[in-house]
Design an enzyme around this catalytic site. Structure first.
Site, mmCIF file in Angstrom:
data_model
loop_
_atom_site.group_PDB
_atom_site.id
_atom_site.type_symbol
_atom_site.label_atom_id
_atom_site.label_comp_id
_atom_site.label_asym_id
_atom_site.label_seq_id
_atom_site.Cartn_x
_atom_site.Cartn_y
_atom_site.Cartn_z
ATOM 1 N N LEU A 160 0.806 -1.222 0.000
ATOM 2 C CA LEU A 160 0.000 0.000 0.000
ATOM 3 C C LEU A 160 0.840 1.272 0.000
ATOM 4 O O LEU A 160 1.932 1.316 0.549
ATOM 5 C CB LEU A 160 -0.919 -0.019 1.235
ATOM 6 C CG LEU A 160 -1.796 -1.278 1.353
ATOM 7 C CD1 LEU A 160 -2.592 -1.255 2.654
ATOM 8 C CD2 LEU A 160 -2.737 -1.409 0.166
ATOM 9 N N HIS A 161 0.281 2.292 -0.623
ATOM 10 C CA HIS A 161 0.937 3.604 -0.699
ATOM 11 C C HIS A 161 -0.115 4.686 -0.458
ATOM 12 O O HIS A 161 -1.295 4.375 -0.206
ATOM 13 C CB HIS A 161 1.634 3.770 -2.048
ATOM 14 C CG HIS A 161 0.757 3.444 -3.226
ATOM 15 N ND1 HIS A 161 -0.332 4.200 -3.594
ATOM 16 C CD2 HIS A 161 0.797 2.410 -4.104
ATOM 17 C CE1 HIS A 161 -0.901 3.686 -4.652
ATOM 18 N NE2 HIS A 161 -0.253 2.573 -4.985
ATOM 19 N N HIS B 143 -3.613 4.302 -1.981
ATOM 20 C CA HIS B 143 -4.532 3.445 -1.224
ATOM 21 C C HIS B 143 -5.008 4.159 0.043
ATOM 22 O O HIS B 143 -6.163 4.063 0.436
ATOM 23 C CB HIS B 143 -3.840 2.142 -0.811
ATOM 24 C CG HIS B 143 -3.378 1.295 -1.950
ATOM 25 N ND1 HIS B 143 -2.056 1.109 -2.246
ATOM 26 C CD2 HIS B 143 -4.068 0.581 -2.870
ATOM 27 C CE1 HIS B 143 -1.938 0.310 -3.292
ATOM 28 N NE2 HIS B 143 -3.152 -0.026 -3.696
ATOM 29 N N GLY C 101 -9.618 3.547 -7.110
ATOM 30 C CA GLY C 101 -8.871 4.700 -7.612
ATOM 31 C C GLY C 101 -9.175 4.998 -9.077
ATOM 32 O O GLY C 101 -9.422 4.083 -9.874
#
Ligand code: PAF
Length: 282
Positions: free
Chosen positions: A32-33, A36, A146
């Site tokens: 995750l980044h 997210h 997204g």
């Protein structure tokens, strides 16, 4: 809470529903980044409870794609989700998600004819299958995706409508690095040199955005501007450059309404995507 079994998650969901809680779902493939995180934070703001699924879904990868090398770090992801306010991280195994001999497929036609759909033939079948499973297991009020995967978002919205699934699908804006590169778990594949070259995606899109704002509506000219800009970058190889109607995702000859400008580019071996939508105000 980290949950690995469908049955255990269902029991938690049952209790939440009994208490009248609203539920948000953020489906992810992990690593995750901040992209997210923006989905998780929005879900936390809009729901009483939030489930983040972390599952690298084998059915959405083609035979020569990066399923095996896709980055994974469940411990880090779990902490990241909890720190971002999630209630549960659902991290099933492939065996838990897919019964042996699974014989159900989901296909959303039309919307998958172009863009990633034409380049990755099994991709959207796998995405639809796994997302419909998550929606059936979690039965969330809202699910968050997204806008970087613009075609995925359109396909999922259509699937949910066609199958009468009672979840509201919410799209969230692309999150970018300071220098404009769209955040992606696949950015971790890039060497230092490739990371610099990858800026060409956003740069070429910005040039076209500017042209559109200056009144250039010639689709071929706009596509060629992206193509020549990207081709001037030695490490970049175009997979596709397409301008499509943002509702039907079919290529347009003239810009009349709302369009999606979408590109997929290999930087070395890493395939990156980016896009923007543009509304013509007449
Ligand atoms: O966008 C992704 O990360 C995946 O395609 C999704 C929606 C989690 C399905 O595996």
């Amino acid at each position: 809470m980290l949950i690995k079994e469908i049955e255990s998650l269902r029991n938690v969901i049952k209790d939440w529903k009994k208490s009248g809680y609203s539920i948000g779902l953020v489906p992810t493939m992990g690593f995750l980044h901040e992209g997210h995180q923006s989905l998780i934070k929005k879900a936390v703001k809009e729901n009483d409870k939030v489930v983040v699924s972390v599952f690298v879904n084998p059915t959405q990868f083609g035979p020569n794609e990066d399923f095996n090398s896709y980055p994974r770090d469940i411990e880090k992801d779990f902490k990241y989700c909890m720190d971002s306010g999630a209630s549960v991280v659902f991290n099933p195994s492939s065996e838990e998600m897919y019964l042996k001999g699974n014989c159900t497929t989901i296909s959303v036609s039309g919307l998958t004819d172009f863009l990633c759909g034409s380049k990755r033939p099994v991709h959207f079948g796998g995405v639809c299958l796994v997302v419909s499973k998550f929606l059936n297991i979690v039965t969330p009020d809202k699910a968050y995706f997204g806008e970087k995967d613009a075609q995925q978002l359109a396909v999922i919205k259509r699937m949910v409508k066609d199958l009468n699934i009672g979840t509201e699908i919410i799209g969230c804006p692309i999150v970018r690095e300071k220098d404009g590169l769209a955040k992606s778990s696949r950015n971790t594949y890039l060497s230092k040199k490739e990371r610099k070259s990858a800026l060409i995606l956003n740069k070429s899109l910005n040039l076209v955005k500017k042209e559109l704002m200056n009144g250039t509506l010639d689709v071929k000219k706009l596509e060629n501007l992206i193509i020549s800009t990207i081709n001037a970058e030695p490490l970049a190889k175009i997979d596709y450059v397409e301008i499509v109607d943002s509702n039907t995702l079919q290529p347009v000859k003239e810009i009349e309404d709302s369009i999606l400008v979408a590109i997929a580019v290999f930087i070395g071996k890493t395939r990156l995507i980016d896009n923007f939508t543009f509304e013509l105000n007449i």
